[in-house]
Design an enzyme around this catalytic site. Structure first.
Site, PDB file in Angstrom:
ATOM      1  N   ASP A  84      17.250  15.806  62.489  1.00  0.00           N
ATOM      2  CA  ASP A  84      16.318  16.517  61.488  1.00  0.00           C
ATOM      3  C   ASP A  84      14.982  15.823  61.454  1.00  0.00           C
ATOM      4  O   ASP A  84      14.728  14.583  62.122  1.00  0.00           O
ATOM      5  CB  ASP A  84      17.201  15.976  60.109  1.00  0.00           C
ATOM      6  CG  ASP A  84      16.581  17.077  58.931  1.00  0.00           C
ATOM      7  OD1 ASP A  84      15.672  17.904  59.213  1.00  0.00           O
ATOM      8  OD2 ASP A  84      16.985  16.906  57.959  1.00  0.00           O
ATOM      9  N   LYS A  85      14.081  16.342  60.192  1.00  0.00           N
ATOM     10  CA  LYS A  85      12.925  15.975  60.292  1.00  0.00           C
ATOM     11  C   LYS A  85      12.740  15.723  58.892  1.00  0.00           C
ATOM     12  O   LYS A  85      13.140  16.396  58.094  1.00  0.00           O
ATOM     13  CB  LYS A  85      11.749  16.890  61.064  1.00  0.00           C
ATOM     14  CG  LYS A  85      10.324  16.686  60.627  1.00  0.00           C
ATOM     15  CD  LYS A  85      10.319  17.657  59.497  1.00  0.00           C
ATOM     16  CE  LYS A  85       8.639  17.651  58.936  1.00  0.00           C
ATOM     17  NZ  LYS A  85       8.549  18.598  57.784  1.00  0.00           N
ATOM     18  N   HIS A  86      11.554  15.002  58.541  1.00  0.00           N
ATOM     19  CA  HIS A  86      11.259  14.734  57.191  1.00  0.00           C
ATOM     20  C   HIS A  86       9.788  14.489  57.158  1.00  0.00           C
ATOM     21  O   HIS A  86       9.095  13.602  57.807  1.00  0.00           O
ATOM     22  CB  HIS A  86      12.005  13.706  56.380  1.00  0.00           C
ATOM     23  CG  HIS A  86      11.804  13.505  55.000  1.00  0.00           C
ATOM     24  ND1 HIS A  86      12.426  14.571  53.912  1.00  0.00           N
ATOM     25  CD2 HIS A  86      10.753  13.141  54.132  1.00  0.00           C
ATOM     26  CE1 HIS A  86      12.146  14.370  52.819  1.00  0.00           C
ATOM     27  NE2 HIS A  86      11.162  13.486  53.078  1.00  0.00           N
ATOM     28  N   SER A  87       9.004  15.016  56.195  1.00  0.00           N
ATOM     29  CA  SER A  87       7.587  14.743  56.082  1.00  0.00           C
ATOM     30  C   SER A  87       7.429  13.947  54.789  1.00  0.00           C
ATOM     31  O   SER A  87       8.120  14.277  53.730  1.00  0.00           O
ATOM     32  CB  SER A  87       6.972  15.782  55.980  1.00  0.00           C
ATOM     33  OG  SER A  87       5.792  15.593  55.571  1.00  0.00           O
ATOM     34  N   THR A 124       9.327  22.170  50.418  1.00  0.00           N
ATOM     35  CA  THR A 124      10.083  23.290  51.401  1.00  0.00           C
ATOM     36  C   THR A 124      10.759  23.999  50.378  1.00  0.00           C
ATOM     37  O   THR A 124      10.851  25.082  50.671  1.00  0.00           O
ATOM     38  CB  THR A 124      10.600  22.429  52.284  1.00  0.00           C
ATOM     39  OG1 THR A 124       9.594  21.606  53.086  1.00  0.00           O
ATOM     40  CG2 THR A 124      11.440  23.420  53.227  1.00  0.00           C
ATOM     41  N   ARG A 172       9.666   9.962  39.355  1.00  0.00           N
ATOM     42  CA  ARG A 172       8.872   9.722  40.048  1.00  0.00           C
ATOM     43  C   ARG A 172       7.651  10.882  40.062  1.00  0.00           C
ATOM     44  O   ARG A 172       6.464  10.362  39.850  1.00  0.00           O
ATOM     45  CB  ARG A 172       9.132   9.441  41.437  1.00  0.00           C
ATOM     46  CG  ARG A 172       9.686   8.182  41.604  1.00  0.00           C
ATOM     47  CD  ARG A 172      10.336   8.011  43.019  1.00  0.00           C
ATOM     48  NE  ARG A 172       9.312   8.151  43.973  1.00  0.00           N
ATOM     49  CZ  ARG A 172       9.254   8.478  45.120  1.00  0.00           C
ATOM     50  NH1 ARG A 172      10.504   9.137  45.376  1.00  0.00           N
ATOM     51  NH2 ARG A 172       8.534   8.866  46.077  1.00  0.00           N
ATOM     52  N   SER A 187      14.413   7.211  49.016  1.00  0.00           N
ATOM     53  CA  SER A 187      14.452   8.412  48.671  1.00  0.00           C
ATOM     54  C   SER A 187      14.893   9.291  49.982  1.00  0.00           C
ATOM     55  O   SER A 187      15.646  10.026  49.842  1.00  0.00           O
ATOM     56  CB  SER A 187      13.058   8.949  47.753  1.00  0.00           C
ATOM     57  OG  SER A 187      13.341  10.496  47.506  1.00  0.00           O
ATOM     58  N   LYS A 191      18.947  10.658  51.274  1.00  0.00           N
ATOM     59  CA  LYS A 191      19.609  11.867  51.632  1.00  0.00           C
ATOM     60  C   LYS A 191      19.800  12.352  52.953  1.00  0.00           C
ATOM     61  O   LYS A 191      20.824  12.948  53.275  1.00  0.00           O
ATOM     62  CB  LYS A 191      18.235  13.073  50.897  1.00  0.00           C
ATOM     63  CG  LYS A 191      18.152  13.070  49.620  1.00  0.00           C
ATOM     64  CD  LYS A 191      17.301  14.121  49.120  1.00  0.00           C
ATOM     65  CE  LYS A 191      15.574  14.129  49.671  1.00  0.00           C
ATOM     66  NZ  LYS A 191      15.038  12.887  48.870  1.00  0.00           N
ATOM     67  N   LYS A 192      19.041  11.624  53.841  1.00  0.00           N
ATOM     68  CA  LYS A 192      18.943  11.990  55.290  1.00  0.00           C
ATOM     69  C   LYS A 192      20.587  11.277  55.918  1.00  0.00           C
ATOM     70  O   LYS A 192      21.048  11.775  56.697  1.00  0.00           O
ATOM     71  CB  LYS A 192      17.810  11.279  56.084  1.00  0.00           C
ATOM     72  CG  LYS A 192      16.640  12.342  55.702  1.00  0.00           C
ATOM     73  CD  LYS A 192      16.842  13.861  55.858  1.00  0.00           C
ATOM     74  CE  LYS A 192      15.562  14.454  55.687  1.00  0.00           C
ATOM     75  NZ  LYS A 192      15.719  16.171  55.785  1.00  0.00           N
TER      76      LYS A 192
END
Length: 442
Positions: A84-87, A124, A172, A187, A191-192
Site C-alpha cells: 500500500d501507499k499513504h500520503s 481520497t 485533529r 494515525s 490503520k496500515k
C-alpha cells in the site's frame, strides 16, 4: 487505581514521558468513549507542543492499531505481495486514484483504506464518493473478494479498524493539531498495520501546501514512520515530494476524479508532475515488496501499466465492484456532478506562473463547499478548481486562465476568484524548473 484521563493529559502537558500502560489506557478510553472529545483535543494539543519519545510513539501506534480488528489475508492465498501507499496530504493530491490500479496491474495486491479530507487537504474517500453508487464502506466480504479478484479496492476506514484513530483524526481536523509528527505517525500506521500489509511506501509532502512546510520537518516525519513501521514488521520507505504547487491541474472532488480517469486513459497528455509522482511511488512499492529488484526497472513497469491500459481497466473494475457505474472509466462525465457556475479566472496581466500559495487554494476549496469545517459535515462534490495553471505556465487576460472555478453560486464564484488571484503569482519571466522528488528515506 482507576484511570483518570486528565492526569494523563496533565503529565503530557508538562512534558513528561507517558508509560505504555498510560497510553494504552487513554486509547482504550477514547475507543469506549469514557474519554471525552474535549479531553482528546487537550491530549492532542499537549502532544503537539510537548512531543513524544520514540517509545511513546511506538506505544501510541500499537495501541491505536489494537483498538479494533486486524485484517488477515493468509486464508486467501494471494499470489502476490500485499502492499500500500499513504500520503501525508496535499492540494490536488489524487495519486491514490491512479496508484492503486497501477500497482495492481503490476502484480501487487492493494487493500487501500483511505481517509477523508484533513484541514486544507483533500481526502481520497471524499473523491471516490463523487462517483455515484461507489461504496466506501462495503462489507468485509466484498472488500476481500475484490482485492483477490481485481488486485485493488480503495475504501474508507471501517468502524472496526483502528476506531480510536477515527475519533482522534476527526478531532485533529478542527483543533489545529494536524501537524503533530507523533499523531500523524500513529494515525497513518495504526490503520496500515491493522490492514495486514507486508510493505508500504509513504509520500511525504513538503512545502506551502503540505503539513510539513520544511524539508527538515518532512525528513523527521518520514524517519519516524519508516522506523516505527519497519520495527512492526512492515517493509517501508518514504519519498519526499514537492507540495509547493497543486499536484496536477485540478483540486476538488469530482474534478480530481475526472483528471485521474483522463490521465489513465491518455497518459501521454496527462499532467507530467502527476504521472511522475505516481510512477515513482509504484516503483518504490514494487521494490519494497520484493517483486522487482531494480528501481529503474520498477518505474518502467509502473509506467507500462498506464501506457497499456491495464491500470484503467483495474480502476473500472474496482468502481463497478464497489457499486459504481459499469461504464465509469469510459464515460466519467456522464456520471460526475457538475457545478452550477463554471467560469475561468484570468490573470490581470500576462506572464508566467511563478508560485502557488498552495494552502490558500486548498482553503478556497473548503470555502466553495468542497471541504469540511465540522466532522461529518456534508460536502459538495461538484465544486473545485480545474485547469489550474502550473509552474511556468504562460497566462494572459485573454488567453490561458489561472484556473477555472466550479462553484454552486455567483457569490461563491466571486469569493473563489479573489482567492485564486491572490494565491497564484505571475511574473514576467518563466521560473526555472524545481525538483519534484526531494529525498528518499529507507
Amino acid at each position: 487505581m482507576a484511570f483518570i484521563p486528565q492526569e494523563t493529559i496533565i503529565k503530557k502537558r508538562d512534558g513528561k514521558e507517558l508509560s505504555d500502560a498510560e497510553i494504552q489506557a487513554f486509547i482504550e478510553g477514547v475507543t469506549n468513549e469514557t474519554v471525552a472529545r474535549e479531553q482528546v483535543a487537550a491530549f492532542a494539543m499537549a502532544t503537539l507542543f510537548q512531543k513524544m519519545t520514540v517509545e511513546e510513539r511506538r506505544a501510541l501506534t500499537l495501541a491505536m492499531r489494537d483498538s479494533g480488528e486486524r485484517l488477515d489475508w493468509d486464508d486467501l492465498d494471494l499470489p502476490g505481495p500485499i502492499a500500500d501507499k499513504h500520503s501525508t496530504g496535499g492540494v490536488g493530491d489524487k495519486v491514490s486514484l491512479l496508484l492503486g490500479p497501477m500497482a495492481a496491474a503490476c502484480g501487487l495486491y492493494v487493500p487501500m483504506i483511505a481517509g477523508r479530507g484533513l484541514g486544507h487537504t483533500g481526502g481520497t474517500v471524499d473523491k471516490f464518493e463523487a462517483i455515484p453508487g461507489y461504496s466506501v464502506a462495503p462489507s468485509n466480504e466484498i472488500f476481500r473478494s475484490l482485492v483477490k479478484e481485481n488486485g485493488v479496492a480503495i475504501i474508507g476506514q471501517t468502524a472496526n479498524l483502528a476506531p480510536a484513530d477515527r475519533i482522534i483524526y476527526g478531532v485533529r481536523d478542527i483543533t489545529g493539531t494536524v501537524e503533530s509528527i507523533d499523531l500523524i505517525t500513529a494515525s497513518i500506521l495504526s490503520k496500515k498495520l491493522a490492514a495486514g500489509l507486508q510493505s508500504l511506501v509513504m509520500d511525504v509532502k513538503v512545502g506551502n501546501g503540505a503539513f510539513m512546510a520544511t524539508i527538515e520537518d518532512a525528513r523527521a516525519l518520514a524517519r519516524s514512520i519508516v522506523d516505527v513501521a519497519n520495527a512492526a514488521g512492515c517493509k517501508t520507505s518514504a519519498l519526499l515530494t514537492n507540495m509547493n504547487w497543486v499536484l496536477g491541474q485540478t483540486a476538488g472532488n469530482a474534478v480530481e476524479v475526472r483528471e485521474s480517469v483522463m490521465a489513465m486513459a491518455n497518459p501521454a497528455e496527462a499532467d507530467e508532475r502527476l504521472i511522475t509522482v505516481c510512477v515513482a511511488l509504484v516503483g518504490e512499492m514494487l521494490v519494497n515488496s520484493g517483486l522487482i529488484d531494480s528501481p529503474v526497472t520498477a518505474r518502467e513497469r509502473a509506467r507500462q501499466s498506464l501506457d497499456d491500459g491495464t491500470a484503467l481497466e483495474k480502476f473500472g473494475k474496482m468502481v463497478a465492484g464497489l457499486g459504481g457505474p459499469n461504464d465509469f472509466a469510459e464515460n466519467p462525465d456522464k456520471h460526475l456532478a457538475q457545478a452550477a457556475v463554471v467560469r475561468p479566472v484570468h490573470a490581470p496581466t500576462g506572464g508566467f506562473v511563478a508560485a502557488h500559495a498552495t494552502r490558500d487554494l486548498g482553503v478556497a476549496i473548503i470555502g466553495l463547499g468542497g471541504g469540511r469545517t465540522q466532522p461529518g459535515a456534508p460536502i459538495d462534490h461538484a465544486v473545485g478548481l480545474s485547469d489550474i495553471a502550473g509552474p511556468g505556465a504562460e497566462v494572459a487576460p485573454g488567453g490561458r486562465p489561472l484556473a477555472v472555478v466550479h462553484a454552486a453560486s455567483e457569490a461563491d464564484f466571486e469569493a473563489a476568484e479573489k482567492a485564486v488571484l491572490a494565491a497564484i503569482e505571475v511574473s514576467e519571466e518563466r521560473p526555472s524548473p524545481r525538483p519534484l522528488e526531494l529525498d528518499v528515506v529507507r
